[in-house]
Write an enzyme that holds these catalytic residues in place. Structure first.
Site, PDB file in Angstrom:
ATOM      1  N   PHE A 142      45.039  37.210  47.538  1.00  0.00           N
ATOM      2  CA  PHE A 142      44.295  35.955  47.749  1.00  0.00           C
ATOM      3  C   PHE A 142      44.219  35.577  49.222  1.00  0.00           C
ATOM      4  O   PHE A 142      43.994  34.420  49.555  1.00  0.00           O
ATOM      5  CB  PHE A 142      44.907  34.801  46.938  1.00  0.00           C
ATOM      6  CG  PHE A 142      45.251  35.173  45.530  1.00  0.00           C
ATOM      7  CD1 PHE A 142      44.258  35.608  44.664  1.00  0.00           C
ATOM      8  CD2 PHE A 142      46.551  35.126  45.073  1.00  0.00           C
ATOM      9  CE1 PHE A 142      44.552  35.982  43.372  1.00  0.00           C
ATOM     10  CE2 PHE A 142      46.859  35.515  43.775  1.00  0.00           C
ATOM     11  CZ  PHE A 142      45.861  35.934  42.920  1.00  0.00           C
TER      12      PHE A 142
ATOM     13  N   ARG B 206      23.778  42.743  43.366  1.00  0.00           N
ATOM     14  CA  ARG B 206      23.949  43.588  42.193  1.00  0.00           C
ATOM     15  C   ARG B 206      25.415  43.533  41.749  1.00  0.00           C
ATOM     16  O   ARG B 206      26.322  43.537  42.576  1.00  0.00           O
ATOM     17  CB  ARG B 206      23.588  45.006  42.630  1.00  0.00           C
ATOM     18  CG  ARG B 206      23.626  46.048  41.563  1.00  0.00           C
ATOM     19  CD  ARG B 206      23.260  47.348  42.271  1.00  0.00           C
ATOM     20  NE  ARG B 206      23.056  48.434  41.348  1.00  0.00           N
ATOM     21  CZ  ARG B 206      22.993  49.701  41.755  1.00  0.00           C
ATOM     22  NH1 ARG B 206      23.119  49.991  43.044  1.00  0.00           N
ATOM     23  NH2 ARG B 206      22.807  50.660  40.886  1.00  0.00           N
TER      24      ARG B 206
ATOM     25  N   ASN C 129      30.297  45.957  38.164  1.00  0.00           N
ATOM     26  CA  ASN C 129      31.057  46.084  36.926  1.00  0.00           C
ATOM     27  C   ASN C 129      31.160  44.689  36.308  1.00  0.00           C
ATOM     28  O   ASN C 129      31.869  43.825  36.812  1.00  0.00           O
ATOM     29  CB  ASN C 129      32.450  46.655  37.238  1.00  0.00           C
ATOM     30  CG  ASN C 129      33.285  46.843  35.981  1.00  0.00           C
ATOM     31  OD1 ASN C 129      33.175  46.074  35.015  1.00  0.00           O
ATOM     32  ND2 ASN C 129      34.144  47.846  35.992  1.00  0.00           N
TER      33      ASN C 129
ATOM     34  N   LYS D  61      26.806  42.014  47.035  1.00  0.00           N
ATOM     35  CA  LYS D  61      27.187  40.960  47.980  1.00  0.00           C
ATOM     36  C   LYS D  61      28.666  40.587  47.882  1.00  0.00           C
ATOM     37  O   LYS D  61      29.157  39.819  48.683  1.00  0.00           O
ATOM     38  CB  LYS D  61      26.344  39.716  47.724  1.00  0.00           C
ATOM     39  CG  LYS D  61      24.868  39.863  48.119  1.00  0.00           C
ATOM     40  CD  LYS D  61      24.134  38.554  47.895  1.00  0.00           C
ATOM     41  CE  LYS D  61      22.690  38.620  48.380  1.00  0.00           C
ATOM     42  NZ  LYS D  61      21.967  37.376  48.067  1.00  0.00           N
TER      43      LYS D  61
ATOM     44  N   GLU E 230      35.035  35.752  46.068  1.00  0.00           N
ATOM     45  CA  GLU E 230      35.290  34.397  46.542  1.00  0.00           C
ATOM     46  C   GLU E 230      34.260  33.361  46.093  1.00  0.00           C
ATOM     47  O   GLU E 230      34.606  32.209  45.831  1.00  0.00           O
ATOM     48  CB  GLU E 230      35.399  34.422  48.074  1.00  0.00           C
ATOM     49  CG  GLU E 230      36.672  35.156  48.454  1.00  0.00           C
ATOM     50  CD  GLU E 230      36.734  35.605  49.904  1.00  0.00           C
ATOM     51  OE1 GLU E 230      37.532  35.037  50.635  1.00  0.00           O
ATOM     52  OE2 GLU E 230      35.986  36.516  50.284  1.00  0.00           O
TER      53      GLU E 230
END
Ligand SMILES: Cc1cc2nc3c(=O)[nH]c(=O)nc-3n(C[C@H](O)[C@H](O)[C@H](O)COP(=O)(O)OP(=O)(O)OC[C@H]3O[C@@H](n4cnc5c(N)ncnc54)[C@H](O)[C@@H]3O)c2cc1C
Ligand code: SF4
Lengths: 744, 340
Positions: A245, A634, A637, A707, A711
């Site tokens: 994180f 895109r 997964n 992209k 986050e």
């Protein structure tokens, strides 16, 4: 063989079995011979000097090997630049055990090394350290007047753009106005896995450091500079990480101390921090935000000002982009953004999931809600009326932006059209107040330079590697998917290796750029390998591809075949075997295509709809439904991407309702430094969460069109919940988290 | 954590003797509190007397219609025991509102009574705390005291007893059975825990070396009209900010008998017998409950970050009494307080 199209599919984690069966090895789990154990002694005071360390008393305990402190550390690198890691902010990085000065509470003041962990821990508890205490200042509230504008010292930090238009005048003249201050407390990353380093002494000054980090290369360059080691003599490995994180972006003092001890003692050493010590380094800073918005009669934004002040340490200028997003998320001609930091006697804050934007979206998105109410508009309608078609900060078009579709699809899924505007106007079957709120945000889509290597053996097994990291996000899986699809192999035939400085260079795992950067490198490397395989295929006896060009063929289902005629095919394994080569290899390094990217603003966007129920007598809040709609290019997964967003939403709910590190300023010390009192959501707090991806086709961001998803999912979650609480109760809580007492 | 020796007792007398013969020793139940305190160096025993092999894990009916809870029965086994579920559902709910399933599987009834406060400063050796180090001062007064008490506090300590189970027990009024170097005795539950006064280092009235062997619940369980209401900062796995245990005996709409105890407010589970007496003979109405709630917190004192507890306690009392009067709680309804 079934299809080998994996990209975009909800492929299960390839490392799942290793994790659930316990064969995945974490930094503290590597067993090396003749190991000594370290334990850190932390300062009880926030500022002052160490006057005496009674090391001899604990050295007398049988089994205690050494007590390291500023009194006996060897002379190491002198200049600050040697201690700067890849993401160090401006200033002078903290050096553990460097001198007698205490700069923050819980500062490491000594390292005990002993034959067993238990003994080191005990020795740490009885080591007497004397201090001369000095007055400290840890309260941001008292430093409002001392805020200053930091320089652009840190990678990724952008000072706010220059003002545009005349926001003060526009605000004065507008029919609808709001201004307010928003506050949120400090938070600590607190991944489950404690910071830990196992240093294996390989003899003659050579070490391997198994270290919890989000960037093995970063740790390697940090250690080699400080200790004057050659890269070959300092291998850094981290194959699995129990959560990062952002906490693992910078090398932690645990790594430094463990290596120090190993080199001095010429012996393997393991050091693990305690949960309490997990509160002794970086955190999301306590931030004050002031927003001043105005709207025209038609519901368009007339003026927007967003100013933020947050804390930093006395020794470094920690920066994050808090306010810049406010200049690009909505269309507005009169904008002023301000950003300051103030020094306090504490450790330097550290990037935490969506640094800056997670905080900034609290201020902006609650303010937008307040503005919508002041203008008499539905908060979603208000956002639609202020939709930004261009990034006005840089005056460029977005490479792609399907936020409008997110608004529409998210609202439809949530049932937003059934919302009644007045606060307190909705109730559930039990008579509890119901509130619906919306929030959202924008995040960078970044690609960094990355390299990868691939090799395929005659049995058709592919190994791809890059020194990137896996902090639970799914790196192993998506890289395996990309490699498998590019070479048309079943995913079971692919092994992806990461987290080792012996592998091709890769950036830190952060900023949501791993999929884009390492993914592009993996794709490009596998394409290079494909060309080599193709050349061999053409040379095969009676090859059906003899006359084909590379553009004419595709790799699918374990075959190499003509795109136009799938019957003209060779089996990949046959190609390799026929060639007589035991192994084929390729490598490649990929840079972002600056020429292509330059004319555009590259960003991902999201919108979050949240439903709360509130017991108006008792002040309890439950988030019963969340829809998070995301436009992030895109999706590689669906399963791991969705998991990332679920985690983001859960964290956002924590930020909204409970998560906060509390400082007692009398001691300059965080007081709830354990998991019983530092509250993050538990299962009973979590109800329905829906994740929607509105895919964007974007060949400008990178060849893969991704992209990043790590986050953006957090943005606007806390604001949406706070806005929903307002809708339910009519109470506008501007300092998060919204705990029971704020609603009584 | 300091080095320590460990022995495992199989008979009560041995345990008591073993403890008496080791000066800095402690009894060890499930260890869910003691081991944590040792890791934080708050407790530094040099010898532990393991209790889990003592024959005190049973839960058995008593001739007077009551129920005996063994000191070594786990919190989970106690909560899910058939007799507890059907006859003392208030106790079932209170236990299940506490900690997590994993902790309740390990935690013992004796240990639950003996668990120490969760005051932040008590746990952190870097700060003064009278309870941990008598005479060093109380950091919570004037500090961050959101988790601290509002009733029966003293100049030297404002900590709370953190147990949920004990709040229900305060309402049910069992006797605590103990065995010590000077023999066996019983202590009324209300007299077991104490207020801090000027000796906050003492949580309770056990004599040195005494071992809790069990709890005897009286026959009356308020199984028809009861409520355990717990308010906290998240829906589970958090200590109570305020909790209320209420038991009513109704005749029509008139209150014949009542029990009312609060958690999260004081150094001991806070049973208010005057409030109980005020309820008796009154109609079970919101109006009655409000008057009683106002009385309970009449002398309450906030310390800054916990000021809100006074108002919250009042509202929680009214809600709990209402729920008890409506009699619609079920023992299995463990998530009642966290239902959205
Ligand atoms: C993270 C966390 C969250 C929690 N949340 C809650 C909550 O929400 N609500 C709640 O009520 N509790 C909560 N608990 C506390 C839990 O209920 C107690 O830790 C548990 O009941 C203690 O029992 P034990 O048997 O483990 O005691 P131990 O840790 O073994 O002992 C505790 C103390 O009791 C003494 N002792 C044990 N048995 C006896 C005996 N028979 N006679 C005399 N002395 C004895 C020991 O010497 C020691 O001093 C939580 C605990 C943790 C760690
Ligand atoms: S309230 Fe009690 S436990 Fe807390 S600091 Fe004060 S004396 Fe210690």
């Amino acid at each position: 063989m079934s299809t080998t199209n994996y990209i975009g599919k909800p492929t299960s984690r390839v490392d799942g079995p290793a994790k659930v069966t316990g064969t995945a090895t974490y930094a503290a789990e590597y067993s090396v011979a003749n190991m000594a154990y370290g334990y850190v002694v932390s300062s009880p005071i926030a500022k002052g000097k160490i006057t005496k360390i009674h090391a001899e008393e604990v050295l007398a305990l049988p089994g205690v090997v050494q007590v390291f402190s500023h009194e006996n550390v060897p002379s190491l690198a002198w200049f600050d630049r040697s201690y700067k890691d890849d993401v160090a902010p401006g200033g002078s990085p903290f050096r553990a055990l460097h001198d007698a000065d205490i700069k923050f509470s819980q500062q490491p003041v000594a390292l005990i090394v002993a034959e067993t962990f238990e003994l080191a821990r005990y020795a740490a508890s009885v080591l007497r350290v004397e201090y001369q205490q000095e007055d400290h200042e840890t309260s941001l509230e008292t430093q409002r007047a001392k805020g200053y504008e930091p320089g652009a010292g840190k990678t990724g930090f952008q000072p706010p753009p220059a003002p545009r238009g005349n926001p003060d005048k526009a605000w004065e003249e507008a029919p609808h106005r709001m201004e307010a201050e928003y506050v949120h407390g400090a938070q600590h990353h607190n991944p489950m896995e404690l910071f830990s380093t196992t240093v294996e002494w390989r003899g003659e000054g050579k070490i391997t450091a198994y270290d919890k980090t989000q960037g093995v290369m970063n740790v390697q360059q940090y250690l080699t500079k400080i200790f004057g080691l050659k890269k070959d003599d300092c291998r850094v490995v981290n194959e699995y990480m129990g959560g990062g994180f952002g906490s693992g972006l910078r090398p932690q003092y645990s790594a430094y101390l463990a290596v120090l001890a190993a080199l001095e003692l010429k012996r393997s050493v393991r050091l693990t921090l305690t949960r309490e010590q997990m509160f002794s380094f970086g955190h999301r800073p306590h931030t004050l935000q002031y927003l001043k918005l105005a709207a025209n009669a038609d519901g368009t934004l007339a003026a927007l000002q967003h100013h933020a002040l947050h804390e930093t340490s006395q020794f470094e200028d920690y920066t994050e982009n808090v306010v810049n997003w406010s200049g690009m998320l909505y269309q507005c001609e009169n904008v002023k953004l301000g950003y300051q930091i103030a020094k306090l006697d504490m450790y330097t804050p550290l990037d935490m999931r969506a640094p800056g934007a997670a905080s900034g979206s609290i201020g902006l998105e609650i303010a937008m809600d307040e503005m919508a109410y002041a203008a008499g508009l539905d908060p979603l309608e208000f956002r639609l009326r202020n939709y930004a078609e261009r990034d006005q900060n840089v005056d460029k078009p977005f490479s792609s932006k399907k936020l409008r579709e997110c608004y529409h699809q998210g609202a439809a899924k949530f049932g937003w059209d059934k919302r009644t505007q007045a606060p307190g106007s909705m109730r559930n079957a039990d008579g509890k107040l119901v509130g619906w709120g919306v929030g959202g945000g924008v995040w960078d889509a970044t690609q960094q330079k990355a390299a990868a290597k691939a090799s395929i053996t005659a049995d058709g097994k592919l190994t791809v590697s890059s020194a990137t990291g896996e902090n639970g996000t799914g790196t192993y899986t998506i890289m395996s998917q990309i490699a498998a699809e590019t070479l048309g192999l079943p995913i079971e035939a692919v092994t992806f290796k990461l987290g080792d400085t012996d592998l091709p260079e890769s950036p830190l795992q952060g900023g949501s750029w791993t999929a884009a950067s390492v993914g592009s490198a993996v794709q490009s490397t596998c394409e290079a390998l494909a060309e080599k395989i193709f050349k061999l295929a053409r040379k095969m006896d009676d090859s059906p591809l003899r006359d084909a060009k590379f553009e004419d063929v595709e790799f699918a289902s374990g075959q190499l075949r003509l795109r136009a005629d799938h019957s003209q095919a060779v089996v990949l394994r046959d190609v390799l075997q026929a060639s007589g080569e035991a192994k084929l290899e390729a490598d490649s390094s990929v840079m972002p295509n600056m020429v292509k990217q330059n004319g555009y603003s590259l960003h991902s966007h999201n919108v979050v709809f949240a439903e709360v129920t509130v017991d108006e007598d008792l002040g309890t809040v439950h988030v019963t439904r969340v829809v998070n709609a995301i436009a992030a290019g895109r999706i590689l997964n669906l399963k791991t991407a969705r998991s990332q967003v679920l985690g983001s939403v859960v964290w956002g709910l924590g930020m909204a309702l409970m998560e906060e590190t509390v400082m007692d300023h009398k001691f300059g010390r965080y007081m709830n430094h354990n998991f019983a009192e530092y509250h993050v959501p538990v299962n009973a707090d979590i109800h329905d969460i829906d994740v929607l991806f509105v895919e964007e086709e974007d060949d400008i961001v990178n060849p893969l069109g991704v992209k990043g998803i790590g986050e953006v999912g957090m943005l606007g979650v806390a604001a949406a919940v706070a806005n929903a609480v307002f809708h339910a109760t009519g109470k506008r809580v501007r300092d998060l988290p919204v705990m029971i007492d704020k609603l009584l | 954590m300091n080095p320590f020796t460990y022995s495992r007792a199989t008979a009560v007398a041995d345990a008591v003797r073993d403890k008496a013969s080791h000066p800095d020793s402690e009894y060890l139940g499930g260890g869910t509190n003691l081991i944590d305190l040792m890791k934080e160096n708050v407790a530094r025993p040099t010898h532990l007397v393991g209790l889990n092999k003592l024959p005190l894990a049973d839960i058995e009916a008593l001739p007077d219609g009551g129920l005996r809870l063994g000191a070594l029965a786990t919190n989970a086994d106690t909560a899910w025991h058939d007799e507890v579920k059907s006859r003392y559902p208030l106790l079932n709910q209170a236990i299940l509102a506490g900690a997590s399933p994993q902790l309740r599987n390990a935690a013992t009834n004796g240990g639950n009574l003996m668990q120490r406060t969760r005051c932040y400063y008590f746990y952190d050796l870097a700060t003064p705390c009278n309870k941990r180090e008598p005479g060093s001062g109380c950091s919570a007064i004037g500090g961050y005291n959101r988790v601290c008490g509002i009733l029966g506090t003293s100049e030297s300590c404002i900590a709370t007893h953190p147990s949920d189970m004990c709040v229900a027990l305060a309402a049910l009024a069992p006797t605590v059975r103990v065995s010590g170097p000077n023999g066996d005795r019983t202590i009324a539950f209300d007299d077991f825990h104490r207020l801090p006064g000027d000796q906050p280092e003492k949580d309770n009235n056990l004599e040195p070396g005494e071992l809790i062997t069990g709890l005897d619940l009286p026959a009356k369980g308020f199984e028809k009209n009861f409520s355990y209401l717990k308010l906290r900062d998240r829906s589970s796995y958090a200590f109570a900010l305020i909790s209320v245990a209420a038991g009513l005996e109704l005749e029509g709409n008139t209150i014949k008998d009542a029990r009312l105890a609060l958690g999260g407010v004081a150094h001991k589970p806070w049973r208010d017998q005057e409030a109980e007496n005020m309820l008796k003979g009154q109609p079970a109405t919101e109006d009655t409950f409000r008057r009683v709630a106002a009385k309970v917190v009449a002398d309450a004192k906030g310390h800054g970050s916990n000021d809100f507890k006074i108002e919250l306690a009042k509202r929680a009392i009214v809600r709990a009494l209402k729920q008890a009067a409506e009699g619609n709680q079920h023992a299995a309804d463990v998530f009642l307080n966290s239902n959205p």
